[in-house]
Design an enzyme around this catalytic site. Structure first.
Site, PDB file in Angstrom:
ATOM      1  N   SER A 154       0.737  -1.353   0.072  1.00 46.13           N
ATOM      2  CA  SER A 154       0.023  -0.140  -0.134  1.00 46.13           C
ATOM      3  C   SER A 154       0.705   1.170  -0.153  1.00 46.13           C
ATOM      4  O   SER A 154       1.854   1.346   0.590  1.00 46.13           O
ATOM      5  CB  SER A 154      -0.691   0.147   1.314  1.00 46.13           C
ATOM      6  OG  SER A 154      -1.590   1.086   1.481  1.00 46.13           O
ATOM      7  N   TYR A 165      -2.639  -0.118   9.929  1.00 51.06           N
ATOM      8  CA  TYR A 165      -2.642  -0.723   8.581  1.00 51.06           C
ATOM      9  C   TYR A 165      -1.341  -0.583   7.785  1.00 51.06           C
ATOM     10  O   TYR A 165      -1.131  -1.533   7.215  1.00 51.06           O
ATOM     11  CB  TYR A 165      -3.804  -0.064   7.823  1.00 51.06           C
ATOM     12  CG  TYR A 165      -3.911  -0.406   6.501  1.00 51.06           C
ATOM     13  CD1 TYR A 165      -4.283  -1.639   5.978  1.00 51.06           C
ATOM     14  CD2 TYR A 165      -3.463   0.454   5.404  1.00 51.06           C
ATOM     15  CE1 TYR A 165      -4.331  -2.112   4.759  1.00 51.06           C
ATOM     16  CE2 TYR A 165      -3.722   0.150   4.026  1.00 51.06           C
ATOM     17  CZ  TYR A 165      -4.043  -1.099   3.753  1.00 51.06           C
ATOM     18  OH  TYR A 165      -3.989  -1.414   2.293  1.00 51.06           O
TER      19      TYR A 165
END
Length: 341
Positions: free
Chosen positions: A143, A168
Site C-alpha cells: 500500500s 494498517y
C-alpha cells in the site's frame, strides 16, 4: 497458467480474476467474505464471475463457475492454517496473487486485531504455503500507506518507509519485510505492489469515491477532511488491473531472473489530484453541487500521495491512461445502474 487469487470477492481481486479469465487462464478465487463492508456487493461481484451466492457460502468447498469453465471459488480465510495448505496441495498453482487483507486506515484504529489476523498471520500462511508447495512467483498487495510521514514527492520505492502513521500501514510494511525474508531464504520470487487510491465501478463503500457519490445523490453533506487540503494519486481500476495482470503473466525464467528475486513497485496514476478537484469531477458527473462539511485532519491520514512508477514502466511497460473525469463518470454510471436502476 493456474493462478490463485486471494481476496477474489474484493474490489481489485474481482477485476484481476476477471481479466485473467478473459485471457484464458485458470483461476481459483479465495475470499472469507467478511462483514467489513456490505457482503451483498461481494456476492454481486462473485455473481459476475459465475458464482452464485449459495455456492459462495460453502466454506472450504470449491464451487465451479457457471460462466467461466476455468474459474472456481472457495470461501476460505487465509489465516486458516489447516485448510489453506490443503488448497495448495490439491491445486498445484503456478502463481499466487495475494490481495486478501483487512483494508482501511481508519478502521485499524477501531479493530487492530483484524489487521493482525489477516495481514500478518494470513500473509505468513501464504508465504509458508508458497515455500512448501514450490510456488515460483508470489505477487502481493502492499500500500502507498507505507510512506507514512514521508514528505518527499513523488514517492519512490527507494524512499525510507519506517514512519507509518497507522497500524494498517505498519502491517503492509511488515508484509514487504516478510516477503524479502522468504525470497532470500527459500529462493522464490516475490513482487509487492504499493497501490495508490484505487477507484472505479464496483469500488468499496468505505472509499471517498463511493462515499461522496452516495451522499450527493441522497442530498446529504459530504465529509471533507483537512478542510479539503488533501491530494491523492487517484488510480482507475482498469489501469491497476492491467499492471497487476502484466506482472502475473510475465514468465519467471531462471535464466532471466535472479533466484529469490524480491521486488517492490509503486502502482498508481503517477499524478497527484487535489481532493477538491476530485469532488468537482463528481459534482459535474452528477450535475449537483455537494453540501460540504469541513473536518480537521484525521488520525492515520497523510496530506499527499503521488507515485513514481518509472520502474513499472521500465519492467512491464505499465502506462496508466484514464483521465480522472472519465474514471469518475464511469463510476457514477455504475453506481446509478447498480443502486438506483
Amino acid at each position: 497458467m493456474k493462478i490463485l487469487i486471494t481476496g477474489a470477492a474484493g474490489f481489485i481481486g474481482f477485476f484481476v480474476a476477471k481479466s485473467l479469465l478473459d485471457k484464458g487462464h485458470t483461476v481459483v478465487g479465495v475470499d472469507n467474505i467478511n462483514d467489513y463492508y456490505d457482503r451483498n456487493l461481494k456476492y454481486a461481484r462473485l455473481n459476475e464471475l459465475g458464482i452464485e451466492k449459495q455456492n459462495a457460502e460453502k466454506c472450504n468447498l470449491l464451487s465451479q463457475s457457471l460462466k467461466y469453465k476455468t474459474f472456481s471459488f472457495i470461501k476460505l480465510a487465509i489465516e486458516d492454517r489447516n485448510n489453506l495448505p490443503k488448497l495448495f496441495s490439491d491445486q498445484n498453482f503456478d502463481v499466487v496473487c495475494n490481495l486478501a487483507a483487512q483494508a482501511g486506515v481508519r478502521y485499524s484504529l477501531e479493530n487492530p486485531e483484524a489487521y493482525v489476523d489477516s495481514n500478518l498471520v494470513g500473509f505468513l500462511n501464504i508465504l509458508e504455503c508458497c515455500r512448501k508447495y514450490k510456488i515460483k512467483h508470489l505477487v502481493y498487495a502492499s500500500s502507498s500507506s507505507v510512506y507514512g510521514l514521508n514528505e518527499k514527492v513523488p514517492f519512490e520505492t527507494t524512499d525510507p518507509v519506517d514512519q507509518p502513521v497507522s497500524l494498517y500501514a505498519a502491517t503492509k510494511k511488515s508484509n514487504e519485510l516478510m516477503a524479502h525474508s522468504y525470497s532470500h531464504l527459500y529462493g522464490f520470487k516475490t513482487t509487492g505492489l504499493r497501490f495508490f487510491t484505487v477507484y472505479g465501478p464496483w469500488g468499496r463503500p468505505d472509499m471517498a469515491m463511493f462515499l461522496f457519490t452516495d451522499a450527493i445523490i441522497n442530498d446529504l453533506p459530504i465529509k471533507v477532511f483537512n478542510n479539503g487540503k488533501l491530494e491523492r494519486d487517484f488510480t482507475y481500476i482498469d489501469d491497476i488491473t492491467e499492471g497487476v495482470v502484466r506482472i502475473i503473466q510475465k514468465p519467471v525464467s531462471e535464466q532471466l531472473e535472479k533466484k529469490g528475486e524480491f521486488k517492490i513497485y509503486n502502482i498508481g496514476n503517477s499524478k497527484s489530484v487535489k481532493l477538491m478537484d476530485f469532488i468537482t469531477a463528481i459534482e459535474d458527473s452528477l450535475d449537483t453541487v455537494a453540501k460540504k462539511d469541513m473536518y480537521p485532519m484525521q488520525p492515520g491520514d497523510v496530506e499527499k500521495t503521488w507515485a513514481n512508477v518509472d520502474d513499472l514502466i521500465t519492467d512491464y511497460d505499465y502506462r496508466p491512461n484514464t483521465p480522472i473525469k472519465e474514471g469518475v463518470q464511469r463510476f457514477v454510471e455504475w453506481y446509478k445502474d447498480f443502486y438506483i436502476s
